[in-house]
Design an enzyme around this catalytic site. Structure first.
Site, PDB file in Angstrom:
ATOM      1  N   ARG A  52       0.655  -9.333  -3.044  1.00 34.31           N
ATOM      2  CA  ARG A  52       1.932  -9.231  -2.309  1.00 34.31           C
ATOM      3  C   ARG A  52       1.965 -10.225  -1.146  1.00 34.31           C
ATOM      4  NH1 ARG A  52       3.803  -3.552   0.200  1.00 34.31           N
ATOM      5  NH2 ARG A  52       2.079  -4.020   1.633  1.00 34.31           N
ATOM      6  N   LYS A 151       7.026  -9.345   3.243  1.00 37.15           N
ATOM      7  CA  LYS A 151       6.407  -8.616   4.365  1.00 37.15           C
ATOM      8  C   LYS A 151       6.112  -9.656   5.444  1.00 37.15           C
ATOM      9  CE  LYS A 151       3.086  -4.960   5.345  1.00 37.15           C
ATOM     10  NZ  LYS A 151       4.036  -4.106   6.035  1.00 37.15           N
TER      11      LYS A 151
HETATM   12  N1  PMP Z   1       8.306  -0.241   4.027  1.00 33.05           N
HETATM   13  C1  PMP Z   1       8.018  -0.931   5.128  1.00 33.05           C
HETATM   14  C2  PMP Z   1       9.123  -1.531   5.907  1.00 33.05           C
HETATM   15  C3  PMP Z   1       6.681  -1.060   5.558  1.00 33.05           C
HETATM   16  O1  PMP Z   1       6.382  -1.748   6.656  1.00 33.05           O
HETATM   17  C4  PMP Z   1       5.658  -0.450   4.802  1.00 33.05           C
HETATM   18  C5  PMP Z   1       4.224  -0.528   5.257  1.00 33.05           C
HETATM   19  N2  PMP Z   1       3.619  -1.697   4.813  1.00 33.05           N
HETATM   20  C6  PMP Z   1       6.013   0.256   3.629  1.00 33.05           C
HETATM   21  C7  PMP Z   1       7.351   0.338   3.279  1.00 33.05           C
HETATM   22  C8  PMP Z   1       4.976   0.879   2.759  1.00 33.05           C
HETATM   23  O2  PMP Z   1       4.277  -0.116   2.065  1.00 33.05           O
HETATM   24  P1  PMP Z   1       2.758   0.074   1.628  1.00 33.05           P
HETATM   25  O3  PMP Z   1       2.708   1.289   0.769  1.00 33.05           O
HETATM   26  O4  PMP Z   1       2.421  -1.164   0.893  1.00 33.05           O
HETATM   27  O5  PMP Z   1       1.978   0.249   2.878  1.00 33.05           O
END
Ligand code: PMP
Length: 295
Positions: A52, A151
């Site tokens: 990612r 991200k």
């Molecule tokens: N949405 C946002 C905006 C986030 O910052 C996160 C945390 N990374 C998530 C969802 C959850 O993603 P993950 O399960 O990959 O941590």
């Protein structure tokens, strides 16, 4: 004793881990990152996080300058140097140093750092009771403006939403997209359960495609819980049987109410509980070992 930080190709003490004021990550939020967890001596879903990260980087036309394998080794070695088996890991790739203008062509070299720290767990009580959500007025960034699937270091959209939620007295805020469909919480994805079916919104409506989210979808399929990505509104959340959030830090956490409407009977439901325990089991066995045993 301070932490050992990976910084631009070297391991340094925390006090020496400094970033230039000309770094475009700092000046413009021009960079990408990952939040990763290590459990029980293994880095959970490391490959997926690195993938990612590279997809985010590709979208913003940033070449991290390391292979994905080398980047995985950076994460593992940072845990090793800090002698950590359980950790919260922050991996950041910025555009690097440039001038005061926007143009990324003026930033010749990306800047990479990795922090691995002791985790601060959410209180277990929250997993028993569930958390209260409020809908915030700040809409999730539109994908045609700044796609939330990146991200990126630009988290102001989420921070504005978090400020709204906490000022309204709630620990988390629900963000809608610009059409008013449920997108995600400020730092977590959202799921609902209705009549035995599990639903989460599809990534293209504007949300981060969480690694925990995808893991929960996989687990549901393995457990025989029918699951689908579906566009839904707040009505569907108010009238759901169960609701929970997912994220690397929060894992799988039940939601007890949205906008003062209790969800179901206001307590974590059976499917949420099954997924919490399946997720916790998986964290103990998934991912590469930090300290591999010698054969
Ligand atoms: N949405 C946002 C905006 C986030 O910052 C996160 C945390 N990374 C998530 C969802 C959850 O993603 P993950 O399960 O990959 O941590």
């Amino acid at each position: 004793m301070g932490l050992i930080i990976y910084l631009d190709g070297k391991f340094v003490n925390e006090e020496e881990a400094k970033v230039s004021v000309f770094d475009h990550g700092l000046l413009y939020g021009d960079g990408v990152f990952e939040g990763i967890r290590a459990y029980h001596g293994r880095v959970f879903k490391l490959k997926e996080h690195i993938q990612r990260l590279y997809e985010s980087a590709r979208h913003i036309a940033l070449d991290p300058g390391l292979t994905q394998e080398q980047m995985m080794e950076v994460v593992l070695e940072t845990c090793r140097r800090n002698n950590l088996k359980d950790a919260y890991i922050r991996l950041v790739v910025t555009r690097g140093r440039g001038d005061l203008g926007l143009d990324p062509r003026k930033c010749p070299k990306p800047f990479i750092f990795c922090i691995a720290a002791d985790i601060q767990l959410y209180p277990e009580e929250l997993y028993e009771r569930g958390l209260e959500l409020v809908t915030v007025g700040t809409r999730r960034n539109a994908p045609d403006a700044l796609d939330p699937r990146i991200k990126s270091l630009n988290y102001l959209n989420n921070i504005l939403a978090k400020i709204e939620a906490t000022r309204a007295g709630a620990p988390e805020g629900l963000m809608l997209n610009k059409e008013g469909y449920v997108a995600e919480a400020t730092g977590d994805n959202i799921f609902i359960v209705k009549n035995g079916y599990l639903y989460t919104p599809p990534a293209h409506i504007g949300l981060l495609e969480g690694i925990t989210r995808n893991t929960v979808l996989d687990l549901a399929r393995k457990l025989g819980i029918p699951a689908a990505e579906k566009v839904f509104t707040r009505h569907d959340v108010y009238t759901a049987d169960e609701c929970f959030l997912t994220g690397t830090a929060a894992e799988v956490i039940p939601v007890s109410q949205l906008d003062s409407r209790p969800i179901g009977d206001g307590r974590p439901g059976p499917i949420t509980r099954r997924l919490i325990s399946a997720f916790r089991e998986l964290t103990q066995v998934d991912g590469p070992e930090i300290f591999p045993r010698k054969e």
